[in-house]
Design an enzyme around this catalytic site. Sequence first.
Site, mmCIF file in Angstrom:
data_model
loop_
_atom_site.group_PDB
_atom_site.id
_atom_site.type_symbol
_atom_site.label_atom_id
_atom_site.label_comp_id
_atom_site.label_asym_id
_atom_site.label_seq_id
_atom_site.Cartn_x
_atom_site.Cartn_y
_atom_site.Cartn_z
ATOM 1 N N ALA A 11 33.570 51.552 -24.726
ATOM 2 C CA ALA A 11 32.706 52.729 -24.516
ATOM 3 C C ALA A 11 31.722 52.351 -23.401
ATOM 4 O O ALA A 11 31.943 51.358 -22.696
ATOM 5 C CB ALA A 11 31.994 53.093 -25.808
ATOM 6 N N ALA A 76 28.091 49.342 -34.033
ATOM 7 C CA ALA A 76 27.548 48.338 -34.953
ATOM 8 C C ALA A 76 27.775 48.764 -36.407
ATOM 9 O O ALA A 76 27.850 49.944 -36.709
ATOM 10 C CB ALA A 76 26.060 48.138 -34.683
ATOM 11 N N SER A 128 20.035 43.962 -23.935
ATOM 12 C CA SER A 128 19.131 45.073 -23.650
ATOM 13 C C SER A 128 19.268 45.523 -22.209
ATOM 14 O O SER A 128 19.562 44.737 -21.320
ATOM 15 C CB SER A 128 17.673 44.675 -23.905
ATOM 16 O OG SER A 128 16.827 45.756 -23.560
ATOM 17 N N GLY A 129 19.045 46.813 -22.014
ATOM 18 C CA GLY A 129 19.084 47.352 -20.660
ATOM 19 C C GLY A 129 19.950 48.591 -20.568
ATOM 20 O O GLY A 129 20.057 49.204 -19.508
ATOM 21 N N LYS A 183 16.303 40.371 -30.458
ATOM 22 C CA LYS A 183 16.586 41.699 -29.880
ATOM 23 C C LYS A 183 15.917 42.791 -30.720
ATOM 24 O O LYS A 183 15.371 43.761 -30.189
ATOM 25 C CB LYS A 183 18.101 41.937 -29.797
ATOM 26 C CG LYS A 183 18.506 43.376 -29.432
ATOM 27 C CD LYS A 183 18.092 43.741 -28.041
ATOM 28 C CE LYS A 183 18.400 45.115 -27.519
ATOM 29 N NZ LYS A 183 19.116 46.110 -28.213
ATOM 30 N N HIS A 186 12.294 42.777 -29.928
ATOM 31 C CA HIS A 186 12.177 43.380 -28.590
ATOM 32 C C HIS A 186 12.105 44.900 -28.719
ATOM 33 O O HIS A 186 11.256 45.554 -28.125
ATOM 34 C CB HIS A 186 13.376 42.978 -27.721
ATOM 35 C CG HIS A 186 13.564 43.819 -26.491
ATOM 36 N ND1 HIS A 186 14.099 45.106 -26.538
ATOM 37 C CD2 HIS A 186 13.269 43.603 -25.188
ATOM 38 C CE1 HIS A 186 14.121 45.619 -25.322
ATOM 39 N NE2 HIS A 186 13.628 44.731 -24.488
ATOM 40 N N ASN A 187 12.997 45.459 -29.506
ATOM 41 C CA ASN A 187 13.010 46.914 -29.662
ATOM 42 C C ASN A 187 11.758 47.415 -30.381
ATOM 43 O O ASN A 187 11.237 48.481 -30.055
ATOM 44 C CB ASN A 187 14.267 47.362 -30.403
ATOM 45 C CG ASN A 187 15.504 47.297 -29.525
ATOM 46 O OD1 ASN A 187 15.568 46.505 -28.596
ATOM 47 N ND2 ASN A 187 16.489 48.116 -29.818
ATOM 48 N N GLU A 190 9.177 47.505 -27.899
ATOM 49 C CA GLU A 190 9.465 48.663 -27.033
ATOM 50 C C GLU A 190 8.900 49.952 -27.653
ATOM 51 O O GLU A 190 8.286 50.772 -26.955
ATOM 52 C CB GLU A 190 10.987 48.747 -26.851
ATOM 53 C CG GLU A 190 11.519 49.947 -26.121
ATOM 54 C CD GLU A 190 13.061 49.960 -26.165
ATOM 55 O OE1 GLU A 190 13.705 48.911 -25.920
ATOM 56 O OE2 GLU A 190 13.624 51.022 -26.487
ATOM 57 N N TYR A 191 9.079 50.119 -28.949
ATOM 58 C CA TYR A 191 8.517 51.286 -29.640
ATOM 59 C C TYR A 191 7.000 51.320 -29.457
ATOM 60 O O TYR A 191 6.411 52.375 -29.194
ATOM 61 C CB TYR A 191 8.809 51.224 -31.145
ATOM 62 C CG TYR A 191 10.123 51.811 -31.600
ATOM 63 C CD1 TYR A 191 11.333 51.341 -31.109
ATOM 64 C CD2 TYR A 191 10.155 52.824 -32.558
ATOM 65 C CE1 TYR A 191 12.535 51.855 -31.555
ATOM 66 C CE2 TYR A 191 11.360 53.350 -33.017
ATOM 67 C CZ TYR A 191 12.548 52.860 -32.517
ATOM 68 O OH TYR A 191 13.723 53.375 -32.975
ATOM 69 N N LYS A 261 17.059 55.283 -33.449
ATOM 70 C CA LYS A 261 18.354 54.801 -33.924
ATOM 71 C C LYS A 261 18.223 53.710 -34.976
ATOM 72 O O LYS A 261 19.200 53.326 -35.586
ATOM 73 C CB LYS A 261 19.197 54.310 -32.743
ATOM 74 C CG LYS A 261 19.678 55.468 -31.872
ATOM 75 C CD LYS A 261 20.994 55.186 -31.175
ATOM 76 C CE LYS A 261 20.809 54.240 -30.023
ATOM 77 N NZ LYS A 261 21.970 54.133 -29.146
HETATM 78 P P1 NDP Z 1 29.475 53.065 -29.441
HETATM 79 O O1 NDP Z 1 28.445 52.461 -30.282
HETATM 80 O O2 NDP Z 1 29.475 54.531 -29.228
HETATM 81 O O3 NDP Z 1 30.907 52.633 -30.021
HETATM 82 C C1 NDP Z 1 32.119 53.139 -29.498
HETATM 83 C C2 NDP Z 1 33.151 52.042 -29.389
HETATM 84 O O4 NDP Z 1 33.391 51.463 -30.680
HETATM 85 C C3 NDP Z 1 34.484 52.575 -28.908
HETATM 86 O O5 NDP Z 1 35.059 51.614 -28.062
HETATM 87 C C4 NDP Z 1 35.259 52.737 -30.198
HETATM 88 O O6 NDP Z 1 36.659 52.706 -30.017
HETATM 89 C C5 NDP Z 1 34.798 51.521 -30.937
HETATM 90 N N1 NDP Z 1 35.043 51.594 -32.380
HETATM 91 C C6 NDP Z 1 34.362 52.323 -33.279
HETATM 92 N N2 NDP Z 1 34.844 52.117 -34.517
HETATM 93 C C7 NDP Z 1 35.841 51.208 -34.394
HETATM 94 C C8 NDP Z 1 36.714 50.584 -35.321
HETATM 95 N N3 NDP Z 1 36.625 50.829 -36.639
HETATM 96 N N4 NDP Z 1 37.622 49.707 -34.840
HETATM 97 C C9 NDP Z 1 37.697 49.442 -33.527
HETATM 98 N N5 NDP Z 1 36.901 50.000 -32.607
HETATM 99 C C10 NDP Z 1 35.977 50.867 -33.040
HETATM 100 O O7 NDP Z 1 29.528 52.360 -27.996
HETATM 101 P P2 NDP Z 1 28.354 51.880 -27.031
HETATM 102 O O8 NDP Z 1 29.059 51.381 -25.820
HETATM 103 O O9 NDP Z 1 27.278 52.884 -26.888
HETATM 104 O O10 NDP Z 1 27.698 50.643 -27.798
HETATM 105 C C11 NDP Z 1 28.431 49.499 -28.161
HETATM 106 C C12 NDP Z 1 27.517 48.563 -28.913
HETATM 107 O O11 NDP Z 1 26.455 48.170 -28.067
HETATM 108 C C13 NDP Z 1 26.876 49.189 -30.140
HETATM 109 O O12 NDP Z 1 26.766 48.221 -31.152
HETATM 110 C C14 NDP Z 1 25.509 49.587 -29.660
HETATM 111 O O13 NDP Z 1 24.565 49.633 -30.713
HETATM 112 C C15 NDP Z 1 25.218 48.457 -28.686
HETATM 113 N N6 NDP Z 1 24.256 48.761 -27.635
HETATM 114 C C16 NDP Z 1 24.243 49.980 -27.032
HETATM 115 C C17 NDP Z 1 23.335 50.262 -26.031
HETATM 116 C C18 NDP Z 1 23.366 51.587 -25.358
HETATM 117 O O14 NDP Z 1 22.469 51.823 -24.525
HETATM 118 N N7 NDP Z 1 24.333 52.454 -25.638
HETATM 119 C C19 NDP Z 1 22.348 49.266 -25.585
HETATM 120 C C20 NDP Z 1 22.493 48.001 -26.216
HETATM 121 C C21 NDP Z 1 23.398 47.793 -27.223
HETATM 122 P P3 NDP Z 1 37.471 54.086 -29.761
HETATM 123 O O15 NDP Z 1 37.367 54.338 -28.300
HETATM 124 O O16 NDP Z 1 38.857 53.754 -30.190
HETATM 125 O O17 NDP Z 1 36.830 55.141 -30.594
#
Ligand code: NDP
Length: 477
Positions: A11, A76, A128-129, A183, A186-187, A190-191, A261
């Site tokens: 993602a 997560a 972070s970022g 981390k 840190h958050n 940030e709040y 979140k």
């Molecule tokens: P998401 O948290 O939206 O997660 C989506 C991803 O997780 C997709 O690749 C999805 O696969 C996969 N996924 C979900 N459930 C499963 C499962 N059961 N088995 C396998 N794959 C699974 O993506 P983000 O990129 O936003 O965040 C990723 C992580 O980074 C999270 O833990 C988030 O908290 C953390 N994070 C996010 C930040 C941000 O700004 N967004 C900043 C810092 C950390 P599929 O495509 O198949 O659905």
Amino acid sequence: GTAQIGVTGLAVMGRNLARNFARNGFTVAVHNRTASRTDALVKEFGDEGTFVAAHTPEEFVAALERPRRLMIMVKAGDPTDAVIQEFAPLLEDGDVIIDGGNAHFEDTRRREKELRERGIHFVGAGISGGEEGALHGPSIMPGGSAESYASLGPMLERIAAKAEDGAPCVTHIGPDGAGHFVKMVHNGIEYADMQLIAEAYQLLRDVAGYSPARIADVFRSWNSGRLDSYLIEITAEVLSHVDAATGEPFVDVVLDRAEQKGTGRWTVQIALDLGVPVSGIAEAVFARSVSGHADLREASRHLAGPTAHRLGEDEAAAFSDRVEQALYASKIVAYTQGFHQISAGSERYDWDIDLGRVASIWRGGCIIRAAFLDRITSAYEARPGLPVLLSDKSFAEEIAAAQDDWRTVIATAVTQGVPTPAFAATLAYYDSLRAERLPAALTQGQRDYFGAHTYHRTDRDGTFHTLWGGEKNEVES
Ligand code: NDP
């Protein structure tokens, strides 16, 4: 396999981290549960570096050179466990799994222990970022074994943000959950930073009578001084933005209910467990919560408040300078509380975290990046056992210079009825630490009275109880 690193979960975060590794010359294996995302990444960004697209876990693991380094960037919580269970059986002794998601550090501790028993290194890494940071350089807070950092560290140093002096914004924080714990705090900080800025804005709006555009200018000028930081910079941008549909200031057309979140809430929950007073952070979390209670707010609009008193032009300019002092002093306290929490966590879990190093890797890439962090590093370098950050000589001097204005701003907020919970809580914390005597002695007396909870005396050792029901004689227990 030939890939030096693999990323599963493509993602926004995973995709951008994979691209960041590839742009830095690493061969990156990429995998996602839904294979179309994997193909889309390679199709769109394949020319940025060397990617190996893997469509099954087996293909993914086979693509990695040994010892394997496999980064999980999925949602997560349960999904992280599901992915670990899927991949762990395919791995061998000495391989490294990195979880870059926003995991709770207790989950990281559990996962690290389970995988360690199976011979696999598990590195919980706070990142972070946001999306931009992931691509151009985040601040990275890895935990796990020192051994895993030896092989992983140099790669993370390549993709991490660089501070102004060129130092990469990553360091081995400590064993097991230390990275995710840091981390989390840190958050929390940030709040607090965001809430303090929000309170400063509201005071300039309601008391100084400034428009959002004018307040944006004030923040811009603050950003060229000691408050120089990413959050102050984007605050000015947000405040000067005008809504295209209505022509009104953007900040006036956005619904005033702040969402969250959960990492701020975790910080406060864990602080309560550790017995660390993080009142500034807690008020910031509560302020978002209050904002969300539309029903309570609606039912309270008729309640009495003071008569508003708008300042004249010169008074407003002087007040604005005072708000800068208040913001800076409160910020020092919020960081003091956050670093106290890191220090308490480090002690509780035996992490041996270097607080000065933590401040230094927050100088770039992350949301709270600020010139100010250099000062925190210097404070801990000058005195590694510094019991409380605000007692550092140079911070103490700055607060001494700011305190009259700090108090005036909060007093003004109170008399004008402008809510400033984080300003007020941080000042109360400061005054509590300073106090020769706290009313806690009275609290102890009450506890002894109704519950025979006993107390200690200032003049001799021992545990005492007063027989409150009778002659009030004191007995030693
Ligand atoms: P998401 O948290 O939206 O997660 C989506 C991803 O997780 C997709 O690749 C999805 O696969 C996969 N996924 C979900 N459930 C499963 C499962 N059961 N088995 C396998 N794959 C699974 O993506 P983000 O990129 O936003 O965040 C990723 C992580 O980074 C999270 O833990 C988030 O908290 C953390 N994070 C996010 C930040 C941000 O700004 N967004 C900043 C810092 C950390 P599929 O495509 O198949 O659905």
